[in-house]
Each structure stands twice: as C-alpha cells, then as structure tokens.
Design a protein around this motif. Structure first.
Motif, PDB file in Angstrom:
ATOM      1  N   TYR A  28      21.292  33.106  21.720  1.00  0.00           N
ATOM      2  CA  TYR A  28      20.222  34.037  22.094  1.00  0.00           C
ATOM      3  C   TYR A  28      19.106  33.995  21.056  1.00  0.00           C
ATOM      4  CZ  TYR A  28      17.936  38.519  23.111  1.00  0.00           C
ATOM      5  OH  TYR A  28      17.023  39.505  23.395  1.00  0.00           O
ATOM      6  N   LYS A  29      17.896  33.708  21.494  1.00  0.00           N
ATOM      7  CA  LYS A  29      16.773  33.543  20.577  1.00  0.00           C
ATOM      8  C   LYS A  29      15.855  34.761  20.543  1.00  0.00           C
ATOM      9  CE  LYS A  29      16.564  28.483  21.062  1.00  0.00           C
ATOM     10  NZ  LYS A  29      17.587  28.308  22.112  1.00  0.00           N
ATOM     11  N   GLY A  30      16.297  35.844  21.156  1.00  0.00           N
ATOM     12  CA  GLY A  30      15.537  37.075  21.063  1.00  0.00           C
ATOM     13  C   GLY A  30      14.735  37.388  22.310  1.00  0.00           C
ATOM     14  N   MET A  31      14.171  38.605  22.312  1.00  0.00           N
ATOM     15  CA  MET A  31      13.426  39.112  23.457  1.00  0.00           C
ATOM     16  C   MET A  31      12.236  38.238  23.806  1.00  0.00           C
ATOM     17  SD  MET A  31      11.753  42.903  23.898  1.00  0.00           S
ATOM     18  CE  MET A  31      13.340  43.736  23.958  1.00  0.00           C
ATOM     19  N   LEU A  32      11.620  37.610  22.826  1.00  0.00           N
ATOM     20  CA  LEU A  32      10.489  36.732  23.108  1.00  0.00           C
ATOM     21  C   LEU A  32      10.890  35.611  24.066  1.00  0.00           C
ATOM     22  CD1 LEU A  32       7.568  35.783  22.589  1.00  0.00           C
ATOM     23  CD2 LEU A  32       8.441  34.531  20.603  1.00  0.00           C
ATOM     24  N   HIS A  33      12.066  35.059  23.853  1.00  0.00           N
ATOM     25  CA  HIS A  33      12.552  33.986  24.724  1.00  0.00           C
ATOM     26  C   HIS A  33      13.164  34.526  26.006  1.00  0.00           C
ATOM     27  CE1 HIS A  33      12.339  30.276  22.161  1.00  0.00           C
ATOM     28  NE2 HIS A  33      12.098  31.200  21.260  1.00  0.00           N
ATOM     29  N   GLN A  34      13.975  35.574  25.856  1.00  0.00           N
ATOM     30  CA  GLN A  34      14.707  36.126  26.992  1.00  0.00           C
ATOM     31  C   GLN A  34      14.550  37.645  27.023  1.00  0.00           C
ATOM     32  OE1 GLN A  34      18.426  33.730  25.815  1.00  0.00           O
ATOM     33  NE2 GLN A  34      18.830  34.302  27.952  1.00  0.00           N
ATOM     34  N   GLY A  67      30.555  40.316  22.150  1.00  0.00           N
ATOM     35  CA  GLY A  67      30.542  38.953  22.628  1.00  0.00           C
ATOM     36  C   GLY A  67      29.946  38.821  24.016  1.00  0.00           C
ATOM     37  N   PRO A  68      29.836  37.597  24.522  1.00  0.00           N
ATOM     38  CA  PRO A  68      29.300  37.357  25.862  1.00  0.00           C
ATOM     39  C   PRO A  68      30.095  38.118  26.921  1.00  0.00           C
ATOM     40  CG  PRO A  68      29.565  35.288  24.655  1.00  0.00           C
ATOM     41  CD  PRO A  68      30.237  36.357  23.845  1.00  0.00           C
ATOM     42  N   GLY A  69      29.374  38.696  27.876  1.00  0.00           N
ATOM     43  CA  GLY A  69      30.039  39.418  28.952  1.00  0.00           C
ATOM     44  C   GLY A  69      30.246  40.886  28.667  1.00  0.00           C
ATOM     45  N   TYR A  97      26.170  49.598  25.078  1.00  0.00           N
ATOM     46  CA  TYR A  97      24.806  50.031  24.782  1.00  0.00           C
ATOM     47  C   TYR A  97      24.616  50.215  23.278  1.00  0.00           C
ATOM     48  CZ  TYR A  97      20.624  53.041  25.137  1.00  0.00           C
ATOM     49  OH  TYR A  97      19.364  53.602  25.027  1.00  0.00           O
ATOM     50  N   GLY A  98      23.578  49.562  22.719  1.00  0.00           N
ATOM     51  CA  GLY A  98      23.261  49.737  21.318  1.00  0.00           C
ATOM     52  C   GLY A  98      24.172  49.010  20.356  1.00  0.00           C
ATOM     53  N   LYS A  99      24.843  47.957  20.830  1.00  0.00           N
ATOM     54  CA  LYS A  99      25.690  47.142  19.956  1.00  0.00           C
ATOM     55  C   LYS A  99      25.120  45.735  19.898  1.00  0.00           C
ATOM     56  CE  LYS A  99      30.594  46.313  19.001  1.00  0.00           C
ATOM     57  NZ  LYS A  99      31.972  46.583  19.466  1.00  0.00           N
ATOM     58  N   SER A 100      25.012  45.188  18.713  1.00  0.00           N
ATOM     59  CA  SER A 100      24.343  43.910  18.500  1.00  0.00           C
ATOM     60  C   SER A 100      24.993  42.786  19.298  1.00  0.00           C
ATOM     61  CB  SER A 100      24.359  43.558  17.018  1.00  0.00           C
ATOM     62  OG  SER A 100      23.759  42.289  16.784  1.00  0.00           O
ATOM     63  N   ILE A 101      24.150  41.880  19.793  1.00  0.00           N
ATOM     64  CA  ILE A 101      24.665  40.671  20.443  1.00  0.00           C
ATOM     65  C   ILE A 101      24.439  39.439  19.560  1.00  0.00           C
ATOM     66  CG2 ILE A 101      24.354  41.615  22.757  1.00  0.00           C
ATOM     67  CD1 ILE A 101      21.860  39.884  23.049  1.00  0.00           C
ATOM     68  N   THR A 102      23.927  39.666  18.343  1.00  0.00           N
ATOM     69  CA  THR A 102      23.784  38.564  17.387  1.00  0.00           C
ATOM     70  C   THR A 102      24.634  38.895  16.156  1.00  0.00           C
ATOM     71  OG1 THR A 102      21.657  39.566  16.759  1.00  0.00           O
ATOM     72  CG2 THR A 102      21.585  37.680  18.252  1.00  0.00           C
ATOM     73  N   ASP A 103      24.054  39.081  14.995  1.00  0.00           N
ATOM     74  CA  ASP A 103      24.861  39.395  13.810  1.00  0.00           C
ATOM     75  C   ASP A 103      25.363  40.842  13.869  1.00  0.00           C
ATOM     76  OD1 ASP A 103      24.384  36.887  12.871  1.00  0.00           O
ATOM     77  OD2 ASP A 103      22.907  37.480  11.360  1.00  0.00           O
ATOM     78  N   PRO A 104      26.539  41.117  13.315  1.00  0.00           N
ATOM     79  CA  PRO A 104      27.075  42.484  13.322  1.00  0.00           C
ATOM     80  C   PRO A 104      26.216  43.427  12.486  1.00  0.00           C
ATOM     81  CG  PRO A 104      28.440  41.048  11.962  1.00  0.00           C
ATOM     82  CD  PRO A 104      27.460  40.162  12.664  1.00  0.00           C
ATOM     83  N   CYS A 105      26.106  44.663  12.961  1.00  0.00           N
ATOM     84  CA  CYS A 105      25.256  45.674  12.331  1.00  0.00           C
ATOM     85  C   CYS A 105      26.057  46.931  11.997  1.00  0.00           C
ATOM     86  CB  CYS A 105      24.113  46.057  13.277  1.00  0.00           C
ATOM     87  SG  CYS A 105      22.948  44.734  13.630  1.00  0.00           S
TER      88      CYS A 105
END
Length: 342
Positions: free
Chosen positions: A98-104, A311-313, A317-325
């Motif tokens: 995932y490359k971010g909102m700009l891409h997707q 992870g995928p799937g 709500y409000g949980k990172s889909i890239t690095d853990p926060c």
C-alpha cells in the motif's frame, strides 16, 4: 518503453480552485506556521510533537484521531505544540504494498492518482477546518508539493529520498520547516549535506519551469535509526547520538540547528510499544546536557486509534495497515507524561 499514460493530472491552479482554503483556514494556518517556526528559531520553548498514523489510510478515522489531539493539546498547550502527522503517500522499500491515499484513496480499490490527489488535499483541509490544526506530510514526490503547499505546516523528506537532488532543492523553496531524515544506512554526513543543500538558494528545473529558491533556514535533522549491514535495526536516539549530531552542527554555519527524533522505525525496531520509553529517554538526555536541550526541538511519533497494525482482509477502524502504531489510550498518556517531564 512500456509506460502507459493513463490520465492527465489537472494543474495546481485547477485543483486549488476546485478545493480552496477559506479565508479563515488561511488565517489559522498562518498562525500555526508562526507558532511552529518560533520553535525552530528559538523564540518559543515549547516542544514539538509531530504525531499520527504511519499512513493516513481513511479520512474518517484520521479526522476522528485529530479531534482527540485537539482535546489533549488544550491540556498541554503551555509546553507542547502538536502537529498532526497526516501522511498521504507511503514510500515502500521494495515498491510493493500500500503506497498511501495518494495512490489508492480506497485502500482495497484500484490505484487512481487523480482521485488520490483530490482525496489528500480534501483530507488536509478537513483536518484544518474541523480541528484548527494544520498538518504534516511526507514529500514523496517533489512535483506534488505545490498541490498541498498552501495547506501543510511541516514536511518530512524520508530516509530513501534524502539523497535525491530534487527533494533537496524543492525543500530549499519551502517556507515551512522541512525535516531531513538520516538515510537507512545511518550515514549522518548524508543528512547534514541534505540540510545544507536545503538551506541554500538554488536555480533548478521544477515541473517544466526554470525555478529559483531562496533557501530554507528551517531545514533540520530527523533521526530515525538505521539498518546495519546485517539488516538489523539500530537506534540513533541515545544521548551519545544527540551529542554527535550537535557537534556536527557546530562544525557548520547552518541556521537554526535542530533535531527531531523519530521514535518508531529503526529507532524502535518497529516495536511501536517502545515509543513512550524512547520519548522519555530523549527528554532525559535533554535534562542532562544544555546543548542537547537547545537542539532537540521535538519528537515524531506513530500513533493511531488502535494499537498495532492489521493484515489484509481485516477492517478494524483506526488501526494501521502499514507500520504498527501506538493506540490512543497509550498516546494520550504519553503526551500528558511528556508535558509533566518538560
């Protein structure tokens, strides 16, 4: 050449006309810019927190998160200035993922960078309109900077971009603080050279134009840790690291020497729960050494509504889909703790 030109992107003027800033939002952003610049120029002793999700994956959750930041900002306003980290484009080490909102703009949908460009501008404006806070983003594509330059109050140049000439020269034309991360190799000379380039005036090519910049006196260092030759994460936030960068600054004629410490990435080994400990260690180093206290201006923290990442799937709500926060409960506690320690 196997490139397919998919769609023409509107000009900066066209996008800004479609989604303009109101007079009130321009006024609030100008006030925020002034407060942030006073930290970097030494006029203010407040501590800067650039804090938010690893990537801004959905507008509703990001705005909800920023509303919570406003509430805690009021409690710590005498000591801390909060800038929401709203990162709408995400560099990927291998180019995949995932490359971010700009891409997707829809994380599960197909890439559409025209819709993404509009979505990113609308999100930054929405945060400003609904919270009064103006935002930080990463300069992944220098050519896109003008689409957001009237909205952003802080920009970071990432570890994989900091050696790129176009990023450095574009940073030299910004009127807001631009943080230059150390590269993934950890070579501090690369970071210092990047700051030097960004602080100097230049003439260069920018989007089919010959452009000139005046230099950015608020370009500064971001320490984010590094990866050693064995592929292992190594930190650079310890006392000795802060002193070393302070000494590197002392050997230069750079304006407004400043460090922002990134508490995640290689500094935490992407162990998000270590961020509070790292943040407090940085403050301890500041109390121990006046030079370090003068040069460390703030922290960059990865935080969202929920702990960790999904992870995928999954669709939490409000949980990172890239690095853990860091989740909100721990985030609020950390901000209040930092205010007590400052």
């Amino acid at each position: 050449m196997n490139l397919e030109l998919k769609r023409k992107i509107p000009t900066v003027q066209e996008i800004r006309a479609m989604y303009p800033l109101s007079r009130e939002d321009r006024r609030r952003k100008a006030e925020n810019d002034e407060k942030i610049s006073e930290i970097f120029t030494g006029k203010s002793s407040r501590f800067l927190l650039i804090i938010g999700p690893c990537s801004a994956d959905r507008a509703d959750a990001v705005v909800d998160y920023c509303r919570k930041l406003v509430e805690v900002q009021e409690k710590v306003k005498d000591k801390i200035l909060i800038v929401p980290r709203v990162y709408t484009n995400k560099p990927r080490t291998t180019g995949d993922g995932y490359k971010g909102m700009l891409h997707q703009p829809n994380p599960t949908g197909e890439p559409n960078m025209l819709k993404g460009l509009i979505a990113t501008r609308r999100l930054h404006i929405q945060v400003l309109e609904e919270t009064g806070l103006s935002t930080a983003d990463e300069m992944l594509y220098p050519g896109n900077q003008r689409y957001l330059s009237d909205v952003l109050s802080y920009v970071a140049v990432g570890a994989r971009s900091v050696e790129n000439q176009q990023h450095r020269l574009t940073a030299s034309g910004q009127d807001i603080p631009v943080g230059m991360k150390n590269p993934t190799s950890g070579d501090l000379s690369v970071m210092m050279n990047s700051i030097t380039a960004a602080q100097h005036p230049h003439t260069f090519l920018y989007e089919n134009w010959e452009a000139s910049s005046k230099g950015n006196p608020m370009a500064h260092a971001i320490l984010r840790g590094y990866v050693n030759r064995h592929g292992q994460s190594s930190p650079n936030y310890h006392y000795e690291d802060l002193v070393a960068v302070s000494e590197l600054y002392a050997e230069t004629e750079l304006k407004n020497p400043a460090i922002v410490v990134d508490t995640n990435h290689a500094n935490s080994g992407k162990k998000f729960y270590e961020q509070p400990r790292i943040a407090k260690e940085v403050l301890h180093s500041m109390r121990h050494n006046r030079d370090v206290a003068r040069i460390v201006k703030g922290l960059m923290i990865e935080s969202y509504l929920e702990d960790g990442k999904q992870g995928p799937g999954e669709c939490t709500y409000g949980k990172s889909i890239t690095d853990p926060c860091l989740g909100w409960e721990k985030t609020e506690r950390l901000i209040l703790d930092l205010a007590e320690l400052l």
